[in-house]
Write a protein that holds these residues in place. Structure first.
Motif, short mmCIF file in Angstrom:
data_model
loop_
_atom_site.label_atom_id
_atom_site.label_comp_id
_atom_site.label_asym_id
_atom_site.label_seq_id
_atom_site.Cartn_x
_atom_site.Cartn_y
_atom_site.Cartn_z
N ALA A 281 0.83 -1.21 0.00
CA ALA A 281 0.00 0.00 0.00
C ALA A 281 0.86 1.25 0.00
O ALA A 281 0.55 2.24 -0.68
CB ALA A 281 -0.93 -0.01 1.22
N ASP A 282 1.96 1.21 0.73
CA ASP A 282 2.86 2.36 0.80
C ASP A 282 3.50 2.62 -0.57
O ASP A 282 3.63 3.77 -0.99
CB ASP A 282 3.93 2.10 1.86
N LYS A 283 3.90 1.55 -1.25
CA LYS A 283 4.48 1.72 -2.58
C LYS A 283 3.45 2.24 -3.57
O LYS A 283 3.76 3.06 -4.45
CB LYS A 283 5.06 0.39 -3.06
N ALA A 284 2.20 1.77 -3.44
CA ALA A 284 1.13 2.26 -4.32
C ALA A 284 0.87 3.74 -4.05
O ALA A 284 0.64 4.53 -4.98
CB ALA A 284 -0.15 1.45 -4.09
N LEU A 285 0.94 4.15 -2.78
CA LEU A 285 0.77 5.57 -2.44
C LEU A 285 1.88 6.41 -3.06
O LEU A 285 1.62 7.49 -3.60
CB LEU A 285 0.75 5.74 -0.92
N TYR A 286 3.10 5.91 -2.97
CA TYR A 286 4.23 6.63 -3.56
C TYR A 286 4.01 6.84 -5.06
O TYR A 286 4.27 7.92 -5.60
CB TYR A 286 5.52 5.86 -3.31
N LEU A 287 3.51 5.81 -5.72
CA LEU A 287 3.24 5.91 -7.16
C LEU A 287 2.14 6.93 -7.44
O LEU A 287 2.22 7.71 -8.41
CB LEU A 287 2.85 4.54 -7.71
N ALA A 288 1.09 6.93 -6.58
CA ALA A 288 0.00 7.91 -6.75
C ALA A 288 0.53 9.34 -6.63
O ALA A 288 0.14 10.23 -7.38
CB ALA A 288 -1.10 7.66 -5.73
N LYS A 289 1.44 9.55 -5.68
CA LYS A 289 2.05 10.87 -5.52
C LYS A 289 2.90 11.23 -6.74
O LYS A 289 2.85 12.36 -7.26
CB LYS A 289 2.93 10.89 -4.26
N LYS A 290 3.65 10.26 -7.20
CA LYS A 290 4.55 10.48 -8.32
C LYS A 290 3.77 10.77 -9.60
O LYS A 290 4.22 11.56 -10.46
CB LYS A 290 5.45 9.26 -8.51
#
Length: 310
Positions: A281-290
């Motif tokens: 989930a944290d990696k998916a959040l990072y991608l959403a921010k990016k």
């Protein structure tokens, strides 16, 4: 305050009930040990029990022992009736769990005084229980927002993970991060930032289901636990949350503000333990921010969800 009298002698029971009523108590009466035990283990049990040691069906000592074995949050005050001077009965009753005793024939003044002791005990017990509940709430809830704190929400995730595995259900987790929150603090100050956090918490809380869980895991990040049936998708729930944050006005002392949120989703069905679920989930959040913020990335499937910026 409600008192239960357990006494098989009708004359003694009537006399005792009359005095207690005169003292201002609400009185219930039973005449054997089984009735006394059943009533004292009921959800609306009286606060005080006055019972004779010798009764039909179940003796007073057995009743005392059964009540004390129960893990009751609020423990009743137990007073035993015994023959005057029966030291052996007094010792046996206190050992079995009685809080106090009253010798027959009882003196009205002594009865009133011993009941006053019981009332003080129950008042102190109530205060201690309230303090215990308050401390437990403080230990598990975030001071600013009032929702579950990091430790509590992660503990709940462990429980939900185990439960959904047992029942063959799906579990989704979303990490939500308020976009550009640092700029709010820098421009308007931390008091306005706190107002934004509280308002966004309210919006999220009002738009999840009764059996979902919401917690603050740090700063402007929130963790949402979403139990699901095996054939359902979590995306619509998180999309509703993203839309509500973007649409609602955030009223603060600095005026009306607008916020957006980025969300990363992961599912337990992908395997791994709680740490792996959080990591995905944290990696998916990072991608959403990016990818531009105000969007959702869903690691429960291979491709992220395209959402236009608000």
């Amino acid at each position: 305050m409600k008192i239960l009298i357990a006494e098989d002698d009708r004359i003694q029971r009537i006399a005792l009930a009359g005095l207690l009523t005169k003292f201002g108590y609400e009185v219930e009466e039973v005449f054997n040990g089984e009735q006394a035990l059943s009533r004292m283990l009921a959800p609306d049990a009286p606060s005080i029990l006055i019972l004779d040691l010798i009764m039909p069906k179940m003796g007073g000592l057995e009743v005392l022992a059964h009540i004390r074995k129960e893990m009751l949050d609020v423990k009743p005050y137990l007073i035993m009736l015994t023959a005057k001077g029966a030291k052996g009965d007094i010792i046996a009753g206190l050992d079995a769990g009685a809080d106090d005793y009253l010798c027959k024939p009882f003196d009205p003044g002594e009865l009133r005084a011993r009941l006053d002791v019981g009332r003080r005990f129950l008042k102190m017990q109530g205060a201690l229980l309230e303090s215990k509940v308050a401390l437990a709430h403080q230990a598990s809830h975030d001071v600013l927002t009032g929702i579950l704190n990091r430790r509590a929400i992660l503990d709940q995730l462990e429980k939900e993970s185990s439960r959904t595995k047992r029942h063959g259900e799906k579990l989704a987790v979303g990490i939500c991060d308020l976009d550009h929150f640092k700029e709010i603090n820098d421009k308007y100050g931390h008091q306005v930032g706190d107002e934004v956090l509280r308002e966004c918490t309210r919006i999220l809380g009002e738009n999840i289901r009764p059996y979902d869980y919401l917690g603050r895991i740090g700063g402007e990040e929130f963790l949402i636990i979403v139990p699901q049936q095996a054939d359902t998708e979590p995306l619509p729930i998180f999309e509703r949350l993203r839309e509500k944050i973007a649409q609602d006005k955030i009223m603060t002392r600095a005026g009306e503000l607008r916020m957006t949120v980025s969300i990363g989703i992961s599912c337990q069905s992908e395997g791994g333990g709680v740490d792996e679920i959080i990591d995905r989930a944290d990696k998916a959040l990072y991608l959403a921010k990016k990818q531009g913020r105000n969007r959702i990335e869903n690691s429960c499937r291979s491709k992220g969800t395209d959402i236009d910026q608000g």
